[in-house]
Design a protein around this motif. Structure first.
Motif, PDB file in Angstrom:
ATOM      1  N   SER A   1      21.703  74.778  51.509  1.00 48.48           N
ATOM      2  CA  SER A   1      21.484  73.372  51.167  1.00 48.48           C
ATOM      3  C   SER A   1      21.337  72.495  52.405  1.00 48.48           C
ATOM      4  O   SER A   1      20.787  71.399  52.320  1.00 48.48           O
ATOM      5  CB  SER A   1      22.603  72.852  50.271  1.00 48.48           C
ATOM      6  N   ALA A   2      21.807  72.955  53.564  1.00 41.41           N
ATOM      7  CA  ALA A   2      21.650  72.181  54.799  1.00 41.41           C
ATOM      8  C   ALA A   2      20.234  72.274  55.362  1.00 41.41           C
ATOM      9  O   ALA A   2      19.801  71.371  56.082  1.00 41.41           O
ATOM     10  CB  ALA A   2      22.649  72.660  55.844  1.00 41.41           C
ATOM     11  N   ILE A   3      19.521  73.319  55.022  1.00 40.22           N
ATOM     12  CA  ILE A   3      18.181  73.524  55.582  1.00 40.22           C
ATOM     13  C   ILE A   3      17.246  72.349  55.315  1.00 40.22           C
ATOM     14  O   ILE A   3      16.638  71.817  56.252  1.00 40.22           O
ATOM     15  CB  ILE A   3      17.585  74.868  55.102  1.00 40.22           C
ATOM     16  N   PRO A   4      17.103  71.874  54.054  1.00 38.39           N
ATOM     17  CA  PRO A   4      16.196  70.742  53.837  1.00 38.39           C
ATOM     18  C   PRO A   4      16.634  69.477  54.583  1.00 38.39           C
ATOM     19  O   PRO A   4      15.802  68.722  55.083  1.00 38.39           O
ATOM     20  CB  PRO A   4      16.213  70.510  52.328  1.00 38.39           C
ATOM     21  N   PHE A   5      17.934  69.265  54.663  1.00 41.15           N
ATOM     22  CA  PHE A   5      18.431  68.074  55.359  1.00 41.15           C
ATOM     23  C   PHE A   5      18.095  68.135  56.842  1.00 41.15           C
ATOM     24  O   PHE A   5      17.651  67.156  57.425  1.00 41.15           O
ATOM     25  CB  PHE A   5      19.949  67.941  55.157  1.00 41.15           C
ATOM     26  N   VAL A   6      18.296  69.285  57.451  1.00 43.44           N
ATOM     27  CA  VAL A   6      18.004  69.442  58.879  1.00 43.44           C
ATOM     28  C   VAL A   6      16.501  69.344  59.128  1.00 43.44           C
ATOM     29  O   VAL A   6      16.065  68.730  60.114  1.00 43.44           O
ATOM     30  CB  VAL A   6      18.575  70.774  59.414  1.00 43.44           C
ATOM     31  N   LEU A   7      15.704  69.909  58.236  1.00 47.49           N
ATOM     32  CA  LEU A   7      14.251  69.790  58.388  1.00 47.49           C
ATOM     33  C   LEU A   7      13.802  68.338  58.268  1.00 47.49           C
ATOM     34  O   LEU A   7      12.889  67.898  58.973  1.00 47.49           O
ATOM     35  CB  LEU A   7      13.532  70.656  57.357  1.00 47.49           C
ATOM     36  N   TRP A   8      14.447  67.587  57.381  1.00 52.41           N
ATOM     37  CA  TRP A   8      14.091  66.187  57.163  1.00 52.41           C
ATOM     38  C   TRP A   8      14.543  65.306  58.322  1.00 52.41           C
ATOM     39  O   TRP A   8      13.794  64.462  58.802  1.00 52.41           O
ATOM     40  CB  TRP A   8      14.707  65.729  55.841  1.00 52.41           C
ATOM     41  N   GLN A   9      15.762  65.500  58.805  1.00 51.72           N
ATOM     42  CA  GLN A   9      16.333  64.631  59.841  1.00 51.72           C
ATOM     43  C   GLN A   9      16.122  65.140  61.259  1.00 51.72           C
ATOM     44  O   GLN A   9      16.284  64.387  62.205  1.00 51.72           O
ATOM     45  CB  GLN A   9      17.836  64.453  59.599  1.00 51.72           C
ATOM     46  N   GLY A  10      15.827  66.416  61.422  1.00 49.38           N
ATOM     47  CA  GLY A  10      15.686  66.981  62.754  1.00 49.38           C
ATOM     48  C   GLY A  10      17.019  67.503  63.262  1.00 49.38           C
ATOM     49  O   GLY A  10      18.076  67.182  62.728  1.00 49.38           O
ATOM     50  N   SER A  11      16.954  68.292  64.303  1.00 50.91           N
ATOM     51  CA  SER A  11      18.165  68.948  64.800  1.00 50.91           C
ATOM     52  C   SER A  11      19.102  67.996  65.533  1.00 50.91           C
ATOM     53  O   SER A  11      20.239  68.340  65.824  1.00 50.91           O
ATOM     54  CB  SER A  11      17.779  70.105  65.724  1.00 50.91           C
ATOM     55  N   GLU A  12      18.662  66.813  65.843  1.00 54.67           N
ATOM     56  CA  GLU A  12      19.488  65.844  66.571  1.00 54.67           C
ATOM     57  C   GLU A  12      20.260  64.899  65.648  1.00 54.67           C
ATOM     58  O   GLU A  12      20.770  63.887  66.097  1.00 54.67           O
ATOM     59  CB  GLU A  12      18.605  65.023  67.520  1.00 54.67           C
ATOM     60  N   PHE A  13      20.353  65.222  64.371  1.00 52.56           N
ATOM     61  CA  PHE A  13      20.995  64.289  63.435  1.00 52.56           C
ATOM     62  C   PHE A  13      22.487  64.116  63.702  1.00 52.56           C
ATOM     63  O   PHE A  13      23.079  63.140  63.288  1.00 52.56           O
ATOM     64  CB  PHE A  13      20.737  64.672  61.971  1.00 52.56           C
ATOM     65  N   GLN A  14      23.104  65.049  64.447  1.00 52.56           N
ATOM     66  CA  GLN A  14      24.529  64.921  64.772  1.00 52.56           C
ATOM     67  C   GLN A  14      24.780  63.736  65.699  1.00 52.56           C
ATOM     68  O   GLN A  14      25.898  63.249  65.800  1.00 52.56           O
ATOM     69  CB  GLN A  14      25.078  66.187  65.452  1.00 52.56           C
ATOM     70  N   GLN A  15      23.754  63.277  66.400  1.00 50.60           N
ATOM     71  CA  GLN A  15      23.892  62.176  67.349  1.00 50.60           C
ATOM     72  C   GLN A  15      23.923  60.812  66.651  1.00 50.60           C
ATOM     73  O   GLN A  15      24.298  59.815  67.259  1.00 50.60           O
ATOM     74  CB  GLN A  15      22.731  62.193  68.350  1.00 50.60           C
ATOM     75  N   LYS A  16      23.525  60.774  65.391  1.00 54.40           N
ATOM     76  CA  LYS A  16      23.456  59.516  64.637  1.00 54.40           C
ATOM     77  C   LYS A  16      24.607  59.473  63.635  1.00 54.40           C
ATOM     78  O   LYS A  16      24.599  60.210  62.646  1.00 54.40           O
ATOM     79  CB  LYS A  16      22.116  59.411  63.918  1.00 54.40           C
ATOM     80  N   PRO A  17      25.582  58.602  63.859  1.00 55.06           N
ATOM     81  CA  PRO A  17      26.775  58.591  62.993  1.00 55.06           C
ATOM     82  C   PRO A  17      26.483  58.361  61.514  1.00 55.06           C
ATOM     83  O   PRO A  17      27.088  59.009  60.660  1.00 55.06           O
ATOM     84  CB  PRO A  17      27.619  57.449  63.561  1.00 55.06           C
TER      85      PRO A  17
END
Length: 134
Positions: free
Chosen positions: A24-40
């Motif tokens: 279930s994380a795959i679509p989210f990561v594809l949508w937001q990109g791998s740098e989404f951890q940097q955005k709170p």
């Protein structure tokens, strides 16, 4: 013995849930990109998304059969205190209390007089052993 079966069923379900989280994380990561951890804010939305996926996964089994794959493997069933399947309200309450009291909730499982987790006590549910003929 029942307490250990419940604990092993939880670990089995956790393993399966990790696979569900991964997929279930795959679509989210594809949508937001791998740098989404940097955005709170995006990270918070991801955590809420994973929490929602977890609720959908668990409550589906709780309400429809009373058995997650882990409970089924260990021949256990989650029921209300009156031995009927959970309602959606019971599932909501059990999930919320499990999230709030996760680390403390498991301690009550090993108290001999109750043999229930804190979330089960608060939600009016219990995990019972079932016979193999069912």
């Amino acid at each position: 013995m029942l307490a250990f079966k419940i604990l092993f069923a939880f670990l089995y379900d956790l393993l399966l849930l990790c696979a569900v989280w991964f997929v279930s994380a795959i679509p989210f990561v594809l949508w937001q990109g791998s740098e989404f951890q940097q955005k709170p804010l995006v990270l918070l939305s991801f955590q809420l998304y994973i929490l929602a996926i977890t609720y959908i996964y668990l409550s589906y089994f709780w309400v429809n059969s009373g058995q997650t794959p882990g409970l089924r493997t260990w021949k256990l069933r989650l029921v209300r205190n009156d031995d009927y399947l959970l309602t959606r309200q019971n599932a909501h309450l059990r999930f919320i209390t499990a999230c709030l009291f996760f680390s403390v909730g498991w301690i009550t499982l090993f108290i001999p007089s109750k043999r229930q987790t804190l979330q089960d006590l608060l939600a009016g549910t219990k995990i019972v052993s079932i016979k193999e003929s069912q």
